[in-house]
Write a protein that holds these residues in place. Sequence first.
Motif, PDB file in Angstrom:
ATOM      1  N   LEU A 218      -9.630  -6.542  -6.052  1.00  0.00           N
ATOM      2  CA  LEU A 218      -8.997  -5.602  -6.886  1.00  0.00           C
ATOM      3  C   LEU A 218      -8.778  -4.330  -6.077  1.00  0.00           C
ATOM      4  CD1 LEU A 218      -7.565  -4.801  -9.445  1.00  0.00           C
ATOM      5  CD2 LEU A 218      -9.913  -4.013 -10.237  1.00  0.00           C
ATOM      6  N   LYS A 219      -9.855  -4.111  -5.250  1.00  0.00           N
ATOM      7  CA  LYS A 219      -9.596  -2.569  -4.326  1.00  0.00           C
ATOM      8  C   LYS A 219      -8.496  -2.911  -3.051  1.00  0.00           C
ATOM      9  CE  LYS A 219     -12.183  -0.170  -0.620  1.00  0.00           C
ATOM     10  NZ  LYS A 219     -13.264  -0.329   0.262  1.00  0.00           N
ATOM     11  N   GLU A 220      -8.406  -4.226  -2.735  1.00  0.00           N
ATOM     12  CA  GLU A 220      -7.553  -4.801  -1.634  1.00  0.00           C
ATOM     13  C   GLU A 220      -5.898  -4.393  -2.255  1.00  0.00           C
ATOM     14  OE1 GLU A 220      -8.803  -8.120   0.018  1.00  0.00           O
ATOM     15  OE2 GLU A 220     -10.100  -7.138   1.208  1.00  0.00           O
ATOM     16  N   LYS A 221      -5.838  -5.105  -3.720  1.00  0.00           N
ATOM     17  CA  LYS A 221      -4.628  -5.002  -4.306  1.00  0.00           C
ATOM     18  C   LYS A 221      -3.848  -3.401  -4.445  1.00  0.00           C
ATOM     19  CE  LYS A 221      -5.002  -9.524  -6.860  1.00  0.00           C
ATOM     20  NZ  LYS A 221      -5.045  -9.867  -8.198  1.00  0.00           N
ATOM     21  N   PHE A 222      -5.086  -2.502  -4.821  1.00  0.00           N
ATOM     22  CA  PHE A 222      -4.628  -1.311  -5.113  1.00  0.00           C
ATOM     23  C   PHE A 222      -4.319  -0.624  -3.905  1.00  0.00           C
ATOM     24  CE2 PHE A 222      -6.340  -1.103  -9.308  1.00  0.00           C
ATOM     25  CZ  PHE A 222      -5.551  -0.206  -9.980  1.00  0.00           C
ATOM     26  N   GLU A 223      -5.143  -1.088  -2.747  1.00  0.00           N
ATOM     27  CA  GLU A 223      -4.652  -0.586  -1.186  1.00  0.00           C
ATOM     28  C   GLU A 223      -3.318  -0.963  -0.676  1.00  0.00           C
ATOM     29  OE1 GLU A 223      -7.971  -1.933   1.004  1.00  0.00           O
ATOM     30  OE2 GLU A 223      -9.289  -0.173   0.900  1.00  0.00           O
ATOM     31  N   LYS A 224      -2.861  -1.962  -1.072  1.00  0.00           N
ATOM     32  CA  LYS A 224      -1.590  -2.430  -0.638  1.00  0.00           C
ATOM     33  C   LYS A 224      -0.573  -1.804  -1.569  1.00  0.00           C
ATOM     34  CE  LYS A 224      -2.691  -7.225   0.607  1.00  0.00           C
ATOM     35  NZ  LYS A 224      -2.674  -8.543   0.429  1.00  0.00           N
ATOM     36  N   TYR A 225      -0.890  -1.443  -2.807  1.00  0.00           N
ATOM     37  CA  TYR A 225      -0.032  -0.860  -3.606  1.00  0.00           C
ATOM     38  C   TYR A 225       0.347   0.720  -3.112  1.00  0.00           C
ATOM     39  CZ  TYR A 225       1.263   1.681  -8.038  1.00  0.00           C
ATOM     40  OH  TYR A 225       1.847   2.734  -8.862  1.00  0.00           O
ATOM     41  N   PHE A 226      -0.866   1.230  -2.956  1.00  0.00           N
ATOM     42  CA  PHE A 226      -0.553   2.663  -2.429  1.00  0.00           C
ATOM     43  C   PHE A 226       0.013   2.950  -1.005  1.00  0.00           C
ATOM     44  CE2 PHE A 226      -3.848   3.672  -5.631  1.00  0.00           C
ATOM     45  CZ  PHE A 226      -2.858   4.707  -6.522  1.00  0.00           C
ATOM     46  N   THR A 227       0.074   1.859  -0.237  1.00  0.00           N
ATOM     47  CA  THR A 227       0.348   1.900   1.311  1.00  0.00           C
ATOM     48  C   THR A 227       1.626   0.966   1.596  1.00  0.00           C
ATOM     49  OG1 THR A 227      -1.342   0.287   1.729  1.00  0.00           O
ATOM     50  CG2 THR A 227      -1.906   2.571   2.016  1.00  0.00           C
TER      51      THR A 227
END
Length: 297
Positions: A218-227
């Motif tokens: 989930l953290k990696e999904k958010f990282e892709k979302y913000f970057t």
Amino acid sequence: NAIPENAVVVRSIVSTPMADRIASNYGVNMRSVLTGFKYIGGEILALENIGEEHRYVFGFEESYGYLAGSYVRDKDAVIASMLICEMAAFYKSLGKTLIDVMNDLYAEFGNYLHAQFSFEFEGISGMKRMKEIMADFRENAPKEFNGFAVETISDYQASVSTDVKTGKSQEILLPKSNVLAYDLEKGAQVVVRPSGTEPKIKIYLTVVEDSAAAATALKEKFEKYFTRNEPITFEFNQRTFNIIIKSAHAYPQGYAAIVPIHSKIKQYPRSIIIDIGGYSLDYLQLINGKTDMSVCD
């Protein structure tokens, strides 16, 4: 068994809410303060003024600052190092490592993971853009981040926290600060604030899941979302350009729009706002491999 009655622990508002659950489990009062160790010191002083500084147990912020006891009023690496040594020795006597203990905490309170994203804005125009971004967050409050619905919005500049579903608000009893916090469904959280020392807007992310693997995913999904780098099309002088955002000057919120100059801003979901002109082209790459400087006219 050394926790005093009505004990107090203090954390900054961008630090892990996992600590709230642990404190509650031990009957300890958790207080949240603005970023900066002076505010933790202020809580100690408030207790000292009523002769109860012994109630203060521990204070911390996400940028690796810790303080136990009321002897000093700033982050203290010396006492933090001693506490770590004491913890390691104690749990070794029980046949555990500190990693074992952390995994036990995750199993009991949830697997919390955190990330921070920084978006740089250089120069005077950058400062103006930062103000515009924070203003837009307030004027066009996001309803979701990465598909996670916003449940509560806390505006520390307006000193109000609002339940999105019910519309009910309550006062935030902290000094005013240009910070926005979004509590999301499933225990996730996004906090947005300009840096106090650098030309940056910072986003603090918290996610929580039942397992370490799920939390990491989930953290990696958010990282892709913000970057993310998203191709966007716009027209200028009867020509169509496809561009890819190449820098973190992307609108962190992910809303706004790419527009040609001399045109009103339009709103497109999951798009980006930038200034078509001046330095902006330094951060764009035309898909056809060419940069037409006429768009700066």
